[in-house]
Write an enzyme that holds these catalytic residues in place. Structure first.
Site, mmCIF file in Angstrom:
data_model
loop_
_atom_site.group_PDB
_atom_site.id
_atom_site.type_symbol
_atom_site.label_atom_id
_atom_site.label_comp_id
_atom_site.label_asym_id
_atom_site.label_seq_id
_atom_site.Cartn_x
_atom_site.Cartn_y
_atom_site.Cartn_z
ATOM 1 N N SER A 692 0.801 -1.228 0.000
ATOM 2 C CA SER A 692 0.000 0.000 0.000
ATOM 3 C C SER A 692 0.832 1.276 0.000
ATOM 4 O O SER A 692 0.275 2.366 -0.093
ATOM 5 C CB SER A 692 -0.943 0.002 1.215
ATOM 6 O OG SER A 692 -0.217 -0.033 2.409
ATOM 7 N N LYS A 735 -6.628 3.371 8.614
ATOM 8 C CA LYS A 735 -5.704 4.357 8.034
ATOM 9 C C LYS A 735 -6.288 5.770 8.077
ATOM 10 O O LYS A 735 -5.590 6.735 8.402
ATOM 11 C CB LYS A 735 -5.361 3.964 6.595
ATOM 12 C CG LYS A 735 -4.510 2.702 6.481
ATOM 13 C CD LYS A 735 -4.294 2.307 5.027
ATOM 14 C CE LYS A 735 -3.438 1.044 4.920
ATOM 15 N NZ LYS A 735 -3.254 0.600 3.540
#
Length: 809
Positions: A692, A735
């Site tokens: 990511s 996140k």
């Protein structure tokens, strides 16, 4: 020994006068050593030996007796016998029907074999008579007395030695004769007896005997002590048995029940009252019948009694009645926990179905989330809302399957597993049963506990869960199992498949603020003996604690900091008397010291080559910085910061994309020929992996090579391909919350992750500007843009002004 045998024994003078032939027949002996002047019966069965005896008896009756080195040798050779022996005379011989002979021999003198002259049909050898070495002295007399005294003690303590030997030893004045008498009657290995025979020095022979006698005495004394203890125990047991039998007879005459009968009757009544299933009751009655026939002193008695105690104490048919008032349950859940709407909704749904269908099976729930978000306390709150008992067991570090299934009764100290023990503690068969830290189960040579949990957590199987100790099925289908875990990755797939997973995300800043004022501050004031008059908190102060003194998804550190403030105020009151403290924004460092965390994003990203990424962690997510720099070199990509293989490949893909689009980005196409590129991801001590960070690495590289800094309020996440596509990633909720905690106000996400924002709290969505992308070019346009959202900036400014005007709570 008959009277005739005694008359045939030669006296010492006769033995000394007897002339020893130069050559004598040699009879090998097994496990026997003959000493001079000793009269010993022998059994002779080997054909060669039988012929030897027959020839000797018709001759002068003199032969040599020598021990074999190894008794198991049937046909020894001259090398298989010792060189030293005893010349003896045959006093008497008896023949038996099986062809064997019984002979009585008397030793006369020590001899040494000089040379074997004949081997067939039996051994003959030239021998040399040996004389003892006697040096009269006080020490020799003392040794003789010591040997005589020790031997008398051995005779007294040995049941197989006749008392006459003790008298014989007392009446043997010659030290050599005494040594041979004692040696011939001691139970010693053949090698040691042979060594005593070969020792011609009488003093040394007596010294050796002292050692052997002392060792033998130690063994005899220990044996005697053990025998006395055993005899004492037996006598005690016999006495108790007779007294018990007499007591039974007296009680029978008086029409009274004895204690044992009353105990069996009481257990039978308890089995009846327990209302066990048929199979369990049958096993309990069978074990009770065994117990009734068993003496109380038997080793199995305690095992059977303990087993029956476990069976009758389990809640086979005891259930608590569920409180099906949904409004009341909702009120309790809201009282105990802030937000967590999905979990609360699931519990209320269970109650609603339970209201319509009485015999429904208990659900298997799994609460997954970072530490400190309230997973364990939520289980207790659910039990209170349902009106059920609550049981919690921690599975962290458990490696033994027997912890779940129990030990079999064959083991000493065996117990049921923790599931059955927990149910007995609860006292009902439908408690809320929390299996804490299920993701931290281990496995080793003792078994795999997670495999044992498969049966426990399967609604189709747990209605007949069999514990190894009980060995009868127990119905767990009414139990409401709740598992807690920080991560799902370490839970085996088969076990994860049996659980309904409910994720508990980290709390936002606003949620932490609300929880602090609703739960944490009142609780800490009470625990520290303070009141609202002694200490008040301003919202700005608590917000500062959240921002600058904690950085977590949960609430544990926040509560610790609040407790820290309370302790300091309590100390001040103890020293100076009652006071009314108000914790303001400015006073926070006075109580908690300098801030531990800073908003360093603007400072870190003010230079080209730095971009802010978002990472998922077991504790709820975090931000990370990707730094890139170049230096003169030759086509080398250096990666540091404990990066895993996947993240390294992402960095390679990012560099390849930048090189292939150098013209579009207005970068010198040959930059990689002259420079080395170094990509570093702080902090270097923490391992990092995953795809990511791909868009973040691309942005950092483009920023470095174009000399343009990335926006300071921007963070991003997403996987890239070599064609420049941005692929979706996981952990979006964690996140985004981490970005919000860190003060990020613009977030770039893959377009296909837009659906994941449904789980993000509304106030976070309002506070952050999101850009959804599916190409790297779109990421770069956002990363290097200067314009910010005026609407959101204005809303944040207004919120800050309102908070500054709020009074202390």
């Amino acid at each position: 020994m008959t009277e005739e045998d005694l008359t045939s024994i030669k006296s010492e003078e006769e033995v000394k006068r007897t002339e020893i032939p130069r050559e004598v027949p040699i009879l090998p002996l097994r496990d026997t050593v003959i000493y001079p002047f000793m009269v010993t019966p022998l059994v002779v069965a080997r054909p060669k030996s039988v012929q030897l005896i027959n020839d000797v008896v018709v001759g002068d009756r003199i032969l040599g007796l020598v021990a074999q080195k190894q008794a198991e040798i049937e046909d020894p050779t001259p090398d298989d016998i010792y060189q030293y022996g005893t010349v003896a005379t045959v006093l008497k011989m008896l023949k038996f029907p099986d062809g064997s002979l019984r002979v009585l021999v008397q030793g006369m003198r020590r001899i040494q074999i000089v040379k074997v002259t004949q081997t067939e049909p039996y051994f003959k050898a030239i021998v040399r008579p040996l004389e003892e070495i006697v040096e009269p002295s006080t020490e020799l007399d003392a040794l003789a007395n010591t040997v005589s005294s020790l031997f008398q003690r051995v005779v007294n303590m040995s049941p197989h030695l006749p008392d006459e030997l003790s008298v014989a030893a007392m009446n043997t004045p010659d030290p050599g004769r005494l040594a041979d008498l004692v040696a011939s009657n001691l139970t010693l290995p053949t090698e040691e007896k042979q060594a005593l025979l070969e020792e011609l020095n009488v003093k040394k022979r007596l010294e050796k005997l002292v050692v052997h006698l002392n060792r033998l005495l130690e063994v005899l004394e220990m044996s005697s002590k053990i025998q006395d203890q055993v005899q004492s125990e037996l006598s005690k047991s016999q006495r108790e048995y007779f007294l018990r039998e007499q007591l039974k007879a007296i009680q029978k005459e008086l029409g009274m029940e004895d204690e044992r009968t009353a105990e069996i009757k009481e257990l039978r009544e308890k089995i009846k009252q327990a209302k066990m299933p048929e199979e369990a009751e049958k096993e309990a009655l069978r074990e009770l019948d065994r117990l009734a026939k068993m003496p109380p002193g038997a080793a199995e008695y305690t095992v059977a009694r303990t087993y029956l105690d476990w069976l009758v104490s389990l809640p086979w048919s005891v259930s608590t009645e569920d409180n099906l008032d949904i409004k009341r349950a909702k009120k309790i859940l809201d009282e105990d926990h802030y937000d967590l709407e999905r979990v609360k909704e699931r519990i209320l749904e269970f109650l609603a179905v339970r209201k319509l269908k009485q015999d429904m099976k208990g659900p298997i729930l799994a609460f997954v989330g970072p530490p400190g978000v309230g997973k364990t306390s939520l289980g207790r709150s659910i039990a209170r809302a349902l009106g059920r008992k609550f049981v919690r067991i921690s599975l962290g570090g458990v490696r033994d399957e027997a912890e779940i299934r129990g030990h079999r009764r064959t083991y000493i100290g065996a117990l049921p597993g923790r599931i059955i023990r927990g149910l007995r503690t609860a006292g009902s068969n439908n408690p809320v049963f929390m299996l804490d830290e299920v993701d931290k189960l281990g496995a080793d040579f003792r078994g795999d506990p997670s495999s044992a949990l498969l049966e426990v957590l399967d609604p189709e199987q747990n209605n007949s869960f069999t514990d190894h100790y009980l060995d009868v099925p127990f119905d767990l289908s009414k139990v409401m199992f709740i598992c807690t875990a920080n991560v799902l990755d370490t839970i085996p797939p088969a076990l994860r498949d049996r659980m309904e997973v409910l994720e508990l995300p980290g709390y936002t800043e606003e949620e932490k603020l609300a929880i602090a004022f609703r739960y944490l501050i009142p609780r800490q004031l009470e625990q520290h003996g303070l009141t609202a008059e002694n200490l008040r908190f301003q919202k700005r102060a608590v917000r500062r604690i959240i921002r600058e003194y904690t950085r977590e998804a949960g609430l544990r550190n926040l509560e610790r900091e609040i407790a820290n403030v309370c302790r300091k105020v309590a100390k001040k009151i103890a020293l100076e008397g009652p006071t009314a403290e108000v914790l303001t924004y400015a006073k926070v460092p006075e109580y908690l010291g300098p801030p531990r965390y800073y908003y360093e994003i603007a400072e870190r990203t003010s230079e080209p080559g730095v971009a802010t990424g978002l990472a998922w962690t077991p504790s709820g997510g975090d931000i990370l910085f990707v730094e890139a720099t170049r230096m003169p070199g030759s086509k080398q990509l250096i990666l540091t910061g404990q990066l895993g293989d996947v993240m390294r490949e992402s960095a390679q893909a990012a560099l390849s994309w930048v090189r292939s689009h150098a013209l579009d980005l207005r970068i010198d196409e040959r930059f990689f020929d002259r420079y080395d590129i170094h990509v570093h991801v702080p902090a270097g001590a923490i391992p990092k992996d995953g795809p990511s960070a791909g868009v973040t690495i691309v942005t950092a590289l483009v920023s470095l090579l174009t000399g343009r800094p990335v926006r300071s309020d921007l963070a991003m996440t997403g996987e890239i391909t070599l064609r420049g596509k941005v692929l979706p990633v996981g952990g979006i909720k964690e996140k985004v919350l981490a970005a919000h905690r860190a003060g990020i106000r613009t977030v770039v996400l893959p377009k296909r992750n837009k659906k994941d924002l449904e789980e993000v709290p509304k106030e976070v969505l309002e506070d952050i500007e999101f850009h959804y992308v599916d190409r790297v070019e779109q990421v770069l346009r956002v990363a290097f843009a200067k314009k910010k959202s005026k609407r959101k900036a204005a809303s944040r400014k207004a919120a800050a002004e309102r908070e500054a005007a709020e009074p202390a709570s």
